[in-house]
Motif scaffolding. Sequence first.
Motif, short mmCIF file in Angstrom:
data_model
loop_
_atom_site.label_atom_id
_atom_site.label_comp_id
_atom_site.label_asym_id
_atom_site.label_seq_id
_atom_site.Cartn_x
_atom_site.Cartn_y
_atom_site.Cartn_z
N HIS A 1 -31.42 -37.09 32.05
CA HIS A 1 -31.46 -35.80 31.37
C HIS A 1 -32.91 -35.48 30.99
O HIS A 1 -33.44 -36.01 30.02
CB HIS A 1 -30.56 -35.80 30.13
CG HIS A 1 -29.12 -35.92 30.46
ND1 HIS A 1 -28.27 -36.77 29.81
CD2 HIS A 1 -28.37 -35.30 31.40
CE1 HIS A 1 -27.06 -36.66 30.32
NE2 HIS A 1 -27.10 -35.76 31.30
N LYS A 2 -33.51 -34.61 31.77
CA LYS A 2 -34.94 -34.31 31.69
C LYS A 2 -35.41 -33.86 30.31
O LYS A 2 -36.54 -34.13 29.91
CB LYS A 2 -35.25 -33.24 32.74
CG LYS A 2 -36.69 -32.83 32.81
CD LYS A 2 -36.90 -31.80 33.91
CE LYS A 2 -38.34 -31.34 33.94
NZ LYS A 2 -38.54 -30.28 34.93
N LEU B 1 -28.75 -35.79 23.43
CA LEU B 1 -28.46 -34.41 23.06
C LEU B 1 -28.40 -33.44 24.24
O LEU B 1 -28.22 -32.25 24.05
CB LEU B 1 -29.45 -33.92 22.00
CG LEU B 1 -29.35 -34.68 20.68
CD1 LEU B 1 -30.39 -34.20 19.69
CD2 LEU B 1 -27.95 -34.57 20.09
N GLN B 2 -28.49 -33.98 25.46
CA GLN B 2 -28.28 -33.17 26.65
C GLN B 2 -27.04 -33.66 27.40
O GLN B 2 -26.75 -33.23 28.50
CB GLN B 2 -29.52 -33.23 27.57
CG GLN B 2 -29.51 -32.18 28.66
CD GLN B 2 -30.75 -32.26 29.56
OE1 GLN B 2 -31.78 -32.79 29.20
NE2 GLN B 2 -30.62 -31.72 30.76
N CYS B 3 -26.27 -34.51 26.79
CA CYS B 3 -25.12 -35.17 27.42
C CYS B 3 -23.82 -34.41 27.14
O CYS B 3 -23.41 -34.30 25.98
CB CYS B 3 -25.02 -36.60 26.89
SG CYS B 3 -23.53 -37.48 27.36
N PRO B 4 -23.16 -33.91 28.18
CA PRO B 4 -21.89 -33.20 27.97
C PRO B 4 -20.81 -34.09 27.34
O PRO B 4 -19.98 -33.59 26.57
CB PRO B 4 -21.48 -32.77 29.38
CG PRO B 4 -22.73 -32.83 30.20
CD PRO B 4 -23.59 -33.89 29.57
N ASP B 5 -20.82 -35.39 27.63
CA ASP B 5 -19.85 -36.29 27.01
C ASP B 5 -20.05 -36.37 25.50
O ASP B 5 -19.10 -36.50 24.74
CB ASP B 5 -19.92 -37.69 27.62
CG ASP B 5 -19.44 -37.74 29.07
OD1 ASP B 5 -18.60 -36.89 29.45
OD2 ASP B 5 -19.91 -38.61 29.81
N CYS B 6 -21.31 -36.29 25.07
CA CYS B 6 -21.60 -36.31 23.64
C CYS B 6 -21.09 -35.04 22.97
O CYS B 6 -20.60 -35.08 21.83
CB CYS B 6 -23.09 -36.50 23.40
SG CYS B 6 -23.67 -38.15 23.86
#
Length: 172
Positions: A55-56, A20-25
Amino acid sequence: MNDSTTAPSSPVVLEAWFDLQCPDCFQALDDIRALREKYGDRLDVQLRHFPLAKHKHAYAAAQAAEEAVEQGRGWAYAEALLARTADLGARGEPVLLEVATELGLDAEEFDTALIDGRHLLTVDADEAEGKAIKVTGTPTYVIGGERLDGGQSQEGLRARIEEIADRLLADR
C-alpha cells in the motif's frame, strides 16, 4: 497511535495493528465499534501502525493519523480515512489533507507534518514492534498476550476477542 478509546488505566488493552490503506482494516471497524460498545471503558482499544509495503500511501497515512492524534481526533481521522481506502490508493496524499479538512483539523499542519517527518519515529516504532511480535498482515489484534491474525478473514475474530476479554476481566 497513542489515541486509545478510553482512559489509559483501562484494565484490558486490545492492540489493533492496522494499515490505514487496507480494505480489510476498514471492514474490521465494525468489530472495533461493537467491542467499544460492549465493553466501554473496561477495554482500551489502541490503534497501532503496521503500514504494508503493498500500500503505497499507508506509511504517509500512519504519519497523518499521528498528526490527527496531536490535534485531538486520532480515531475519528483513522476511521474516516479507512472509509476512503480506494480513494487513497487512487489519488494518494491529497486525500490525507482532504480528510483532515473534512474533520475540521488544521490541514496545513498535516502537510507540514508530512514534510518535516515529525511522526516518523512513532510509526517506525510501531512497525518495528509489530515485526518483533510477528505481525505479518493487517488487521492483527493482540489482547492478553495473544495475537489474532485477521488479514485472511475476520470470521470469528470478534468472538475470540470477547472470549479473551471476558476471561481477563473476570480475573481482575
